[in-house]
Design a protein around this motif. Structure first.
Motif, PDB file in Angstrom:
ATOM      1  N   GLU A  95       0.860  -1.169   0.000  1.00  0.00           N
ATOM      2  CA  GLU A  95       0.000   0.000   0.000  1.00  0.00           C
ATOM      3  C   GLU A  95       0.904   1.229   0.000  1.00  0.00           C
ATOM      4  O   GLU A  95       1.845   1.310   0.787  1.00  0.00           O
ATOM      5  CB  GLU A  95      -0.914   0.021   1.225  1.00  0.00           C
ATOM      6  CG  GLU A  95      -1.897   1.170   1.186  1.00  0.00           C
ATOM      7  CD  GLU A  95      -2.893   1.160   2.330  1.00  0.00           C
ATOM      8  OE1 GLU A  95      -3.743   2.064   2.345  1.00  0.00           O
ATOM      9  OE2 GLU A  95      -2.797   0.277   3.202  1.00  0.00           O
ATOM     10  N   GLU A 104      -2.959   3.602  -3.285  1.00  0.00           N
ATOM     11  CA  GLU A 104      -3.414   2.311  -3.787  1.00  0.00           C
ATOM     12  C   GLU A 104      -2.793   1.210  -2.944  1.00  0.00           C
ATOM     13  O   GLU A 104      -1.674   1.349  -2.453  1.00  0.00           O
ATOM     14  CB  GLU A 104      -2.989   2.144  -5.251  1.00  0.00           C
ATOM     15  CG  GLU A 104      -3.397   0.822  -5.870  1.00  0.00           C
ATOM     16  CD  GLU A 104      -2.975   0.707  -7.330  1.00  0.00           C
ATOM     17  OE1 GLU A 104      -2.273  -0.267  -7.652  1.00  0.00           O
ATOM     18  OE2 GLU A 104      -3.330   1.596  -8.132  1.00  0.00           O
ATOM     19  N   SER A 116      -1.595  -2.317  -3.813  1.00  0.00           N
ATOM     20  CA  SER A 116      -1.305  -3.072  -5.029  1.00  0.00           C
ATOM     21  C   SER A 116      -0.948  -4.511  -4.720  1.00  0.00           C
ATOM     22  O   SER A 116      -0.234  -4.795  -3.761  1.00  0.00           O
ATOM     23  CB  SER A 116      -0.117  -2.448  -5.774  1.00  0.00           C
ATOM     24  OG  SER A 116      -0.397  -1.138  -6.169  1.00  0.00           O
ATOM     25  N   ASN A 126      -2.423  -6.031  -9.881  1.00  0.00           N
ATOM     26  CA  ASN A 126      -3.564  -5.132  -9.960  1.00  0.00           C
ATOM     27  C   ASN A 126      -3.788  -4.468  -8.601  1.00  0.00           C
ATOM     28  O   ASN A 126      -3.188  -4.877  -7.618  1.00  0.00           O
ATOM     29  CB  ASN A 126      -4.843  -5.864 -10.401  1.00  0.00           C
ATOM     30  CG  ASN A 126      -5.183  -7.047  -9.516  1.00  0.00           C
ATOM     31  OD1 ASN A 126      -4.651  -7.213  -8.412  1.00  0.00           O
ATOM     32  ND2 ASN A 126      -6.062  -7.893  -9.986  1.00  0.00           N
ATOM     33  N   PRO A 127      -4.695  -3.495  -8.554  1.00  0.00           N
ATOM     34  CA  PRO A 127      -5.070  -2.917  -7.262  1.00  0.00           C
ATOM     35  C   PRO A 127      -5.884  -3.930  -6.461  1.00  0.00           C
ATOM     36  O   PRO A 127      -6.669  -4.685  -7.045  1.00  0.00           O
ATOM     37  CB  PRO A 127      -5.926  -1.700  -7.609  1.00  0.00           C
ATOM     38  CG  PRO A 127      -5.825  -1.508  -9.072  1.00  0.00           C
ATOM     39  CD  PRO A 127      -5.328  -2.784  -9.662  1.00  0.00           C
ATOM     40  N   VAL A 128      -5.717  -3.949  -5.160  1.00  0.00           N
ATOM     41  CA  VAL A 128      -6.527  -4.788  -4.288  1.00  0.00           C
ATOM     42  C   VAL A 128      -7.817  -4.037  -4.026  1.00  0.00           C
ATOM     43  O   VAL A 128      -7.785  -2.874  -3.621  1.00  0.00           O
ATOM     44  CB  VAL A 128      -5.789  -5.072  -2.960  1.00  0.00           C
ATOM     45  CG1 VAL A 128      -6.679  -5.860  -2.009  1.00  0.00           C
ATOM     46  CG2 VAL A 128      -4.488  -5.820  -3.223  1.00  0.00           C
ATOM     47  N   ARG A 129      -8.912  -4.654  -4.234  1.00  0.00           N
ATOM     48  CA  ARG A 129     -10.226  -4.001  -4.063  1.00  0.00           C
ATOM     49  C   ARG A 129     -10.787  -4.303  -2.704  1.00  0.00           C
ATOM     50  O   ARG A 129     -10.638  -5.294  -2.131  1.00  0.00           O
ATOM     51  CB  ARG A 129     -11.198  -4.447  -5.132  1.00  0.00           C
ATOM     52  CG  ARG A 129     -10.615  -4.282  -6.526  1.00  0.00           C
ATOM     53  CD  ARG A 129     -11.365  -3.238  -7.300  1.00  0.00           C
ATOM     54  NE  ARG A 129     -10.791  -3.162  -8.634  1.00  0.00           N
ATOM     55  CZ  ARG A 129     -10.180  -2.097  -9.105  1.00  0.00           C
ATOM     56  NH1 ARG A 129     -10.049  -1.029  -8.384  1.00  0.00           N
ATOM     57  NH2 ARG A 129      -9.708  -2.073 -10.325  1.00  0.00           N
TER      58      ARG A 129
END
Length: 124
Positions: free
Chosen positions: A94, A106, A108, A121-124
């Motif tokens: 992060e 973000e 990531s 990818n980004p962590v949602r």
């Protein structure tokens, strides 16, 4: 590209050559997810789209990448990491990347592909 003796834009107390420069030119690979994150931030700073694409996981990598010439990156802060050491195959970083007029934050995800750390990818 910054001078090899210039401070590395990633914020670590090292020169560009001793820090992210060797990752960008391919003479070294990232040992940790955080090191890859820092080198990718520096690639944004210096406009190295080839490195950004090369270190992006093949399942999520865009076919091309265009960077905005109007964004001037001013600093990177690592907020939190999970796993992502030389002994892991996955990890998250992060971060907050500041630019003139704002910041991007973000968390990531990173994973290894062919033994090398890649941005997933980004962590949602």
């Amino acid at each position: 590209m910054p001078s090899p003796s210039a401070p590395c834009p990633c914020g670590l107390p090292a020169t560009y050559a001793d820090c992210c420069g060797g990752l960008h030119d391919g003479t070294r690979t990232a040992a940790t997810a955080e090191q890859l994150m820092r080198s990718r931030y520096t690639a944004f700073v210096v406009g190295d789209t080839a490195y950004l694409l090369r270190t992006w996981h093949s399942s999520t990598r865009p076919p091309q990448l265009e960077l905005s010439p109007n964004i001037r990156w001013t600093g990177l802060e690592i907020l939190h990491t999970t796993d992502g050491t030389p002994f892991h195959t996955e990890g998250t970083v992060e971060f907050r990347a500041s630019y003139k007029g704002g910041a991007q934050q973000e968390n990531s995800a990173f994973t290894r592909e062919h033994g090398q750390w890649t941005y997933l990818n980004p962590v949602r």
